[in-house]
Enzyme design. Structure first.
Site, PDB file in Angstrom:
ATOM      1  N   HIS A 313      44.498   8.651  68.665  1.00  8.21           N
ATOM      2  CA  HIS A 313      44.145   8.437  67.263  1.00  8.21           C
ATOM      3  C   HIS A 313      43.083   7.351  67.186  1.00  8.21           C
ATOM      4  O   HIS A 313      43.112   6.390  67.943  1.00  8.21           O
ATOM      5  CB  HIS A 313      45.383   8.022  66.445  1.00  8.21           C
ATOM      6  CG  HIS A 313      45.195   8.109  64.973  1.00  8.21           C
ATOM      7  ND1 HIS A 313      44.579   7.104  64.257  1.00  8.21           N
ATOM      8  CD2 HIS A 313      45.537   9.060  64.062  1.00  8.21           C
ATOM      9  CE1 HIS A 313      44.552   7.432  62.972  1.00  8.21           C
ATOM     10  NE2 HIS A 313      45.124   8.619  62.829  1.00  8.21           N
ATOM     11  N   ASP A 371      49.208  14.899  63.822  1.00  7.09           N
ATOM     12  CA  ASP A 371      48.585  16.213  63.625  1.00  7.09           C
ATOM     13  C   ASP A 371      49.127  17.238  64.608  1.00  7.09           C
ATOM     14  O   ASP A 371      49.239  18.423  64.290  1.00  7.09           O
ATOM     15  CB  ASP A 371      47.064  16.101  63.768  1.00  7.09           C
ATOM     16  CG  ASP A 371      46.462  15.179  62.729  1.00  7.09           C
ATOM     17  OD1 ASP A 371      46.744  15.376  61.543  1.00  7.09           O
ATOM     18  OD2 ASP A 371      45.721  14.257  63.093  1.00  7.09           O
TER      19      ASP A 371
END
Length: 436
Positions: A313, A371
């Site tokens: 991330h 995600d």
């Protein structure tokens, strides 16, 4: 003889440029890194700062969300995200983000009643959908429909009226599930399903998405709870691209519906809201567990453009705290639905195992992120991949509205006006067309 207490001097940063030295104030928040105040830099030095993407610039002061990417911390109004996801519900989180405090029982009942009884949209708005092609992307529809809300609700567009801001905030939070469900139904060629006041926020949304007139649809409580957690985890995430877009649009005095539509447009980008869809596409590309070693090798090759989507991330350099909750939720949903023989799921679970045990991924801190798990979960629930970002927009509307309200109430806010480094031609003389 009593001595006066020493006056604490403000912290200062020293900047030397063009042979001159300047002192710039240092601002410290309640937690997190301090910032150097450069708001008067141009007037003092005739120079600007250069910061592409504003990744080293604090554009505002906020009390809503705090992120420590290195430590893997995410707080909503001071509350850890994992604790909220476990103990709270999305409507309560909406109240928290908007007001700064968790509601009392009476406050929650009033707020929940208001949200529940604002879920219907103006009947004429339904005709708006027929102007889109049947295969239009749900995000394209949401951009247009949310922007059009300002044409239907004139009584809540005055941003200088606190009551109208409150009404607009509640309307946006309440109507977004209805609009998102209608976008899904329109893409499927199915009739719209009206909201029901006897269902809670998330159950009502699932009912609007999956019910059909031909038969009764009962909302699975495990699925509803999972969906509610997904909404909580996506409700806000500090000054990301779409939130910054909402704030920038709002700084001009634009109405709240237009500002949220701008946020939806920004969120649509694959580098922002489309990451979970990209993760599913990657799993489909890999296809089989036997092919994973090939793709792991490619991911480790710096010269290969392939990247594992759903891992690592930009902000979190540790395990994404939302991913821990989403991982548990994902497995709960798969167990509840009895999904055990899906090839894509097999690939995902093996990738998860490798990422959490392989030294390369651990060293690079390429942990599975939110995600990765949310894409698998939403697919299992039955949402097409084109709806993933629309669901993200539904949840993030709460954060956008909270950030919008905070900005409007901030006396120091001014219209956004980034500067630039100009590298084009200097002044040139115009040449007539016949002489060129």
């Amino acid at each position: 003889m009593s001595s006066k207490p020493a006056v604490e001097q403000p912290a200062l940063a020293t900047l030397t440029t063009n042979g001159q030295t300047y002192e710039l104030p240092i601002i410290t928040g309640t937690v997190g890194p301090s910032v150097i105040d450069v708001s008067d830099l141009y007037s003092q030095t005739d120079q600007f700062t250069y910061d592409p993407g504003f990744t080293s610039t604090a554009a505002c002061e906020s009390k809503i969300t705090y992120i420590d990417g290195d430590a893997g911390i995410l707080l909503y109004r001071g509350y850890p995200i994992a604790e909220l996801a476990e103990k709270s519900n999305f409507v309560e989180i909406a109240f928290l983000l908007l007001t700064g405090e968790l509601p009392s029982k009476a406050e929650f009942e009033e707020f929940n009643h208001a949200i529940t009884h604002h879920t219907m949209v103006h009947e004429q708005l339904l005709k708006f959908f027929s102007g889109f092609r049947r295969d239009a992307h749900p995000m394209a529809i949401m951009c247009g429909v949310v922007g059009a809300l300002s044409a239907f609700y004139h009584d809540s567009t005055d941003i200088n009226d606190a009551y109208q801001r409150m009404v607009a905030s509640r309307r946006l939070i309440a109507k977004m599930p209805t609009i998102a469900a209608m976008a899904l139904k329109y893409s499927l060629g199915q009739p719209f399903v009206y909201p029901r006041n006897d269902l809670d926020y998330t159950a009502d949304f699932l009912h609007m998405c999956f019910a059909v007139p031909a038969q009764e649809y009962k909302v699975n409580p495990v699925i509803a709870r999972a969906m509610d957690r997904i909404f909580i985890l996506h409700a806000d995430h500090e000054q990301n691209a779409s939130t910054s877009t909402v704030r920038l649009a709002s700084s001009s005095g634009a109405n709240p519906f237009a500002c949220v539509a701008a946020g939806i447009a920004c969120l649509w980008g694959p580098a922002h809201g489309g990451a979970n869809e990209a993760a599913l596409k990657m799993l489909a590309e890999i296809g089989e567990v036997d092919r994973i070693p090939e793709y792991i090798k490619r991911a480790k090759d710096k010269n290969d453009p392939f990247r594992l989507m759903g891992f690592g991330h930009r902000v979190y350099k540790n395990y994404d705290p939302r991913a821990r909750v989403m991982q548990q939720t994902c497995h709960e949903v798969l167990k509840e639905l009895g999904i055990t023989d899906d090839p894509m799921l097999d690939v995902a679970m093996e990738l998860e195992r490798i990422a959490l045990s392989d030294d390369y991924f651990i060293e690079k801190k390429l942990y599975p992120n939110i995600d990765f798990y949310s894409g698998i979960t939403l697919k299992a629930i039955g949402f097409p991949t084109t709806m993933f970002t629309a669901l993200f927009a539904l949840a993030r509307t709460t954060g956008w509205v909270a950030q919008w309200n905070e900005m409007i109430e901030d006396p120091s806010q001014r219209i956004g006006r980034p500067r630039q480094v100009y590298s084009g031609h200097t002044e040139r003389e115009y040449v007539d067309l016949a002489k060129r």
